[in-house]
Design an enzyme around this catalytic site. Structure first.
Site, mmCIF file in Angstrom:
data_model
loop_
_atom_site.group_PDB
_atom_site.id
_atom_site.type_symbol
_atom_site.label_atom_id
_atom_site.label_comp_id
_atom_site.label_asym_id
_atom_site.label_seq_id
_atom_site.Cartn_x
_atom_site.Cartn_y
_atom_site.Cartn_z
ATOM 1 N N SER A 181 0.799 -1.224 0.000
ATOM 2 C CA SER A 181 0.000 0.000 0.000
ATOM 3 C C SER A 181 0.834 1.278 0.000
ATOM 4 C CB SER A 181 -0.969 0.000 1.188
ATOM 5 O OG SER A 181 -0.291 -0.239 2.397
ATOM 6 N N HIS A 209 -5.709 -3.335 -2.643
ATOM 7 C CA HIS A 209 -5.418 -2.425 -3.761
ATOM 8 C C HIS A 209 -5.434 -3.134 -5.112
ATOM 9 C CE1 HIS A 209 -4.450 0.894 -1.086
ATOM 10 N NE2 HIS A 209 -3.869 -0.008 -0.313
ATOM 11 N N LYS A 241 -12.071 0.852 -1.418
ATOM 12 C CA LYS A 241 -11.066 1.450 -2.300
ATOM 13 C C LYS A 241 -11.600 1.507 -3.724
ATOM 14 C CE LYS A 241 -7.558 1.010 1.059
ATOM 15 N NZ LYS A 241 -6.912 0.072 1.970
HETATM 16 C C1 LIG Z 1 -6.903 -0.089 3.394
HETATM 17 C C2 LIG Z 1 -6.260 -1.399 3.656
HETATM 18 C C3 LIG Z 1 -6.775 -2.275 4.613
HETATM 19 C C4 LIG Z 1 -7.896 -1.881 5.532
HETATM 20 O O1 LIG Z 1 -9.101 -1.858 4.889
HETATM 21 P P1 LIG Z 1 -10.280 -0.957 5.491
HETATM 22 O O2 LIG Z 1 -11.498 -1.483 4.900
HETATM 23 O O3 LIG Z 1 -9.947 0.445 5.108
HETATM 24 O O4 LIG Z 1 -10.215 -1.134 6.993
HETATM 25 C C5 LIG Z 1 -6.205 -3.521 4.740
HETATM 26 N N1 LIG Z 1 -5.143 -3.874 3.984
HETATM 27 C C6 LIG Z 1 -4.594 -3.049 3.075
HETATM 28 C C7 LIG Z 1 -3.434 -3.497 2.264
HETATM 29 C C8 LIG Z 1 -5.131 -1.776 2.886
HETATM 30 O O5 LIG Z 1 -4.573 -0.942 2.018
#
Ligand SMILES: *Cc1c(COP(=O)(O)O)cnc(C)c1O
Length: 394
Positions: A181, A209, A241
């Site tokens: 990320s 992602h 996302k």
């Molecule tokens: C954003 C993210 C999460 C967390 O997800 P949320 O639904 O925002 O709590 C978990 N793992 C990765 C790699 C992320 O980028």
């Protein structure tokens, strides 16, 4: 006000501020989109994970409103009590179908999904092995699980092999991000799957992602790497996302999902998502199935940015995804350049320790399908000017 508490907390806040790591929020007064109003200022947003521009898509909002009319807002309780609605259930079936799994299970957030899976699957007497650059939620799950927890050098299979061979455990679980990320690079999933099979370890991938962006129709990292659930039995995807909604899910076999329903505490002991949010996620999935134009647009934007930034000699990390980090080093330099960009109307995330290792502070530029060619050119020009300005003065 409790002075005793405040006096205990203030020194740490001061240290954080002096180190250039103090974080503040900007307040949006517009939808999450390319052109936003934040703190009363019009900004071109290069810092969201809304890769396909679905967060403010009216089709999602309409689905949400329609479901809110039918179900109201609150789900009222946890899934195992009386909060599991038809919208949740249909979304789980559609998600399983989309990623090609037997079953899927909704969680309220990705953070909770990762905590829940790891703590449900491993505990004392087991081993959990993770990439050093994994998302905080995977690392926290590892710590919380009570299993022997170790981390291997980023994307380094030899390092992972050593850790797996050293672990004498009942169960071994390996967990990685598909797209890292803060770096934007990919895990070598096919090699990881082979290694895990040899070492009799279970492989879990966090595709936060990748889902919506990678693979055909955005089916995610497994589709993109042509790996099945035999090779990667535990798949986590998020809905906040690229899908532009909120929530997360785990996909895998019927037995995995039943185990999570029984044993994942962050699933059991929390209120179910509002059904209307599940309805919005369903709308998003059906858009993904029908329309590949936003994904193609995103790819073109990534290519354009990489080309322009490369020509300008900007210190990009090796990444082919929508996450394009610019490595700047120290906190002060990173903050100064981010602030300079802000003054010019660009919103770019400044990522500092402890999110990334000391000395690797960076701008995390994220591209989305909605960015215009002109906006990307203007951002690269502004980056060149702001970096030269800062370096001249220091
Ligand atoms: C954003 C993210 C999460 C967390 O997800 P949320 O639904 O925002 O709590 C978990 N793992 C990765 C790699 C992320 O980028």
């Amino acid at each position: 006000m409790n002075l005793f508490l405040d006096q205990a907390l203030l020194p740490e806040l001061l240290t954080c501020e002096q180190a250039g790591r103090y974080r503040v929020r900007k307040t949006l007064s517009s939808a999450q989109q390319v052109c936003v109003i934040a703190d009363g200022r019009a900004l071109c947003n290069f810092s969201s994970n809304d890769y396909l521009g679905l967060a403010a898509d009216p089709r999602l909002a309409k689905a949400m409103v329609r479901a809110a009319d039918q179900y109201g807002v609150g789900s009222g309780s946890a899934h195992l009590v009386s909060g599991h609605s038809k919208e949740h259930h249909a979304l789980e079936e559609e998600l399983a179908d989309f990623v090609g799994a037997e079953r899927a299970l909704l969680f309220s957030t990705g953070y909770m999904a990762n905590l829940g899976v790891i703590t449900a699957l491993v505990g004392r007497g087991d081993a959990i092995v993770e990439d050093k650059l994994n998302h905080a939620s995977l690392l926290d799950g590892g710590r919380l699980s009570g299993a022997a927890f170790s981390r291997f050098i980023h994307n380094d299979l030899e390092s992972l092999t050593r850790q797996l061979q050293a672990a004498s455990a009942r169960r071994k679980l390996v967990a990685v991000d598909s797209v890292f990320s803060m770096d934007g690079d990919l895990a070598p999933l096919p090699s990881l799957a082979t290694l895990c099979r040899q070492q009799q370890a279970f492989l879990m991938v966090d595709d936060a992602h990748g889902l919506g962006v990678l693979g055909s129709r955005g089916r995610g990292i497994l589709d993109a790497t042509e790996l099945g659930f035999d090779a990667v039995p535990i798949y986590m995807g998020t809905l906040g996302k690229a899908l532009g909604s909120f929530g997360a899910f785990v996909a895998g076999s019927h037995t995995l999902i039943e185990s999570l329903i029984q044993f994942a505490r962050s699933y059991i002991y929390t209120t179910a998502l509002p059904p209307a949010v599940a309805a919005a996620s369903r709308a998003s999935l059906s858009i993904l199935r029908e329309d590949s134009a936003p994904r193609e647009m995103l790819q073109a934007r990534i290519t354009l940015f990489k080309t322009l930034a490369g020509q300008a000699g900007l210190p990009l990390l090796e990444s082919s995804t929508a996450i394009q980090p610019l490595l700047l080093g120290g906190e002060a330099r990173t903050m100064a350049i981010a602030n300079g960009l802000y003054q010019r109307g660009f919103w770019v995330g400044a990522i500092r320790p402890p999110t990334v290792p000391v000395g690797s502070s960076r701008l995390r530029i994220t591209l989305t399908a909605g960015h215009s060619e002109q906006a990307i050119r203007a951002l690269v020009d502004a980056l060149v000017i702001e970096m030269a300005n800062y370096d001249q003065q220091h």
